[in-house]
Design an enzyme around this catalytic site. Structure first.
Site, PDB file in Angstrom:
ATOM      1  N   GLY A   1      41.770  51.355   4.580  1.00  0.00           N
ATOM      2  CA  GLY A   1      43.211  51.268   4.830  1.00  0.00           C
ATOM      3  C   GLY A   1      43.619  50.835   6.228  1.00  0.00           C
ATOM      4  O   GLY A   1      44.760  51.077   6.644  1.00  0.00           O
TER       5      GLY A   1
ATOM      6  N   ASN B   1      44.254  47.828   7.228  1.00  0.00           N
ATOM      7  CA  ASN B   1      45.357  46.864   7.090  1.00  0.00           C
ATOM      8  C   ASN B   1      46.652  47.573   6.714  1.00  0.00           C
ATOM      9  O   ASN B   1      47.718  47.216   7.206  1.00  0.00           O
ATOM     10  CB  ASN B   1      45.020  45.785   6.055  1.00  0.00           C
TER      11      ASN B   1
ATOM     12  N   MET C   1      40.167  46.487  -4.398  1.00  0.00           N
ATOM     13  CA  MET C   1      38.966  45.893  -4.966  1.00  0.00           C
ATOM     14  C   MET C   1      38.991  45.859  -6.501  1.00  0.00           C
ATOM     15  O   MET C   1      37.984  46.102  -7.160  1.00  0.00           O
ATOM     16  CB  MET C   1      37.722  46.652  -4.466  1.00  0.00           C
ATOM     17  N   LYS C   2      40.162  45.541  -7.026  1.00  0.00           N
ATOM     18  CA  LYS C   2      40.265  45.464  -8.488  1.00  0.00           C
ATOM     19  C   LYS C   2      41.051  44.196  -8.805  1.00  0.00           C
ATOM     20  O   LYS C   2      42.035  43.885  -8.121  1.00  0.00           O
ATOM     21  CB  LYS C   2      41.002  46.720  -8.961  1.00  0.00           C
ATOM     22  N   ILE C   3      40.605  43.490  -9.827  1.00  0.00           N
ATOM     23  CA  ILE C   3      41.315  42.253 -10.174  1.00  0.00           C
ATOM     24  C   ILE C   3      42.586  42.587 -10.951  1.00  0.00           C
ATOM     25  O   ILE C   3      42.576  43.421 -11.867  1.00  0.00           O
ATOM     26  CB  ILE C   3      40.387  41.311 -10.972  1.00  0.00           C
TER      27      ILE C   3
ATOM     28  N   ASN D   1      47.279  38.526  -0.877  1.00  0.00           N
ATOM     29  CA  ASN D   1      45.974  39.175  -0.721  1.00  0.00           C
ATOM     30  C   ASN D   1      45.362  38.756   0.607  1.00  0.00           C
ATOM     31  O   ASN D   1      45.546  37.620   1.047  1.00  0.00           O
ATOM     32  CB  ASN D   1      45.043  38.740  -1.862  1.00  0.00           C
TER      33      ASN D   1
ATOM     34  N   HIS E   1      41.716  38.241   2.469  1.00  0.00           N
ATOM     35  CA  HIS E   1      40.310  38.076   2.101  1.00  0.00           C
ATOM     36  C   HIS E   1      39.481  37.814   3.361  1.00  0.00           C
ATOM     37  O   HIS E   1      39.882  37.014   4.214  1.00  0.00           O
ATOM     38  CB  HIS E   1      40.167  36.913   1.107  1.00  0.00           C
TER      39      HIS E   1
HETATM   40  C1  GAR Z   1      39.389  43.854   4.401  1.00  0.00           C
HETATM   41  O1  GAR Z   1      38.419  43.285   5.242  1.00  0.00           O
HETATM   42  C2  GAR Z   1      39.814  42.877   3.332  1.00  0.00           C
HETATM   43  O2  GAR Z   1      39.776  41.542   3.754  1.00  0.00           O
HETATM   44  C3  GAR Z   1      38.775  43.136   2.272  1.00  0.00           C
HETATM   45  O3  GAR Z   1      38.585  44.531   2.289  1.00  0.00           O
HETATM   46  C4  GAR Z   1      38.791  45.006   3.614  1.00  0.00           C
HETATM   47  C5  GAR Z   1      39.709  46.193   3.561  1.00  0.00           C
HETATM   48  O4  GAR Z   1      39.815  46.798   4.799  1.00  0.00           O
HETATM   49  N1  GAR Z   1      39.228  42.681   1.000  1.00  0.00           N
HETATM   50  C6  GAR Z   1      38.434  42.134   0.095  1.00  0.00           C
HETATM   51  O5  GAR Z   1      37.256  41.989   0.262  1.00  0.00           O
HETATM   52  C7  GAR Z   1      39.143  41.716  -1.175  1.00  0.00           C
HETATM   53  N2  GAR Z   1      38.334  40.821  -1.907  1.00  0.00           N
HETATM   54  P1  GAR Z   1      40.884  47.941   5.056  1.00  0.00           P
HETATM   55  O6  GAR Z   1      40.769  48.916   3.872  1.00  0.00           O
HETATM   56  O7  GAR Z   1      40.453  48.562   6.334  1.00  0.00           O
HETATM   57  O8  GAR Z   1      42.229  47.315   5.139  1.00  0.00           O
END
Ligand code: GAR
Length: 187
Positions: A14, A16, A88-90, A105, A107
């Site tokens: 979390g 972000n 992490m779910k489509i 999103n 990435h």
């Molecule tokens: C982030 O690095 C994001 O880009 C990635 O998960 C992390 C979450 O970090 N997302 C993916 O890989 C989606 N395919 P956070 O929970 O600290 O925000």
């Protein structure tokens, strides 16, 4: 300033989400975090919603009514934007079509390179010179929607999985807010 009601979807740490909550307190930032959805009861990021008194919906994706329950809450909180922040779910095609408003999103790679999982190990395996992150619109294909913003950095010889991830997240915390500002710039 009109602040659009926004829902952030998470599955893990979390960082972000935390960053978006912080940014949303700025007067000129165009969104308010009105709801957090987590598909994991133990997602660490839930703490940031709690600390900031933001309503949270925690729902296991194995639940038969998983997306229906989310949808009900999106309506309830009049959500105008969804931000997937480490979710992490489509999301199903039906959900995207029914929501009709933007879903963004973030990435951890320079799309279209390295869609899906394990991006950092792929970046190292293919000896990339640079990497970064991408914020894009979500469409029905994985990590393939229209790109809003990318942020890049050069990889140094000593970079390994863990610090690539740290460097990428520093970029992400700039990229997501910038993408949201860009999304609403001319609206
Ligand atoms: C982030 O690095 C994001 O880009 C990635 O998960 C992390 C979450 O970090 N997302 C993916 O890989 C989606 N395919 P956070 O929970 O600290 O925000």
């Amino acid at each position: 300033m009109v602040k659009r009601n926004t829902c952030v979807f998470i599955s893990g740490k979390g960082s972000n989400l935390r960053n978006l909550i912080k940014k949303s307190r700025e007067y000129v930032f165009p969104i308010k975090i009105s709801l957090v959805v987590s598909n994991k009861a133990n997602a660490k990021g839930i703490i940031y919603a709690k600390r900031n008194s933001i309503p949270i919906v925690i729902i296991n994706s194995k639940n038969r009514y998983f997306e229906k329950k989310i949808f009900y809450n999106l309506k309830r909180y009049n959500i105008k934007l969804i931000c997937l922040a480490g979710y992490m779910k489509i999301i199903s095609k039906k959900f995207i079509q029914d929501f009709k408003k933007p879903i963004l999103n973030i990435h951890p790679s320079l799309l279209p390179k390295y869609k899906g999982l394990n991006t950092f190990s792929k970046v190292l395996k293919y000896k990339e010179k640079k990497t970064g992150c991408t914020v894009h619109h979500v469409n029905e294909k994985l990590d393939s929607g229209k790109i809003i913003i990318k942020k890049t950095f050069f990889i140094s010889k000593s970079d390994e999985l863990e610090n690539l991830q740290t460097k990428t997240q520093i970029m992400e915390h700039k990229a997501f807010p910038e993408a949201i500002v860009k999304l609403y710039r001319y609206v």
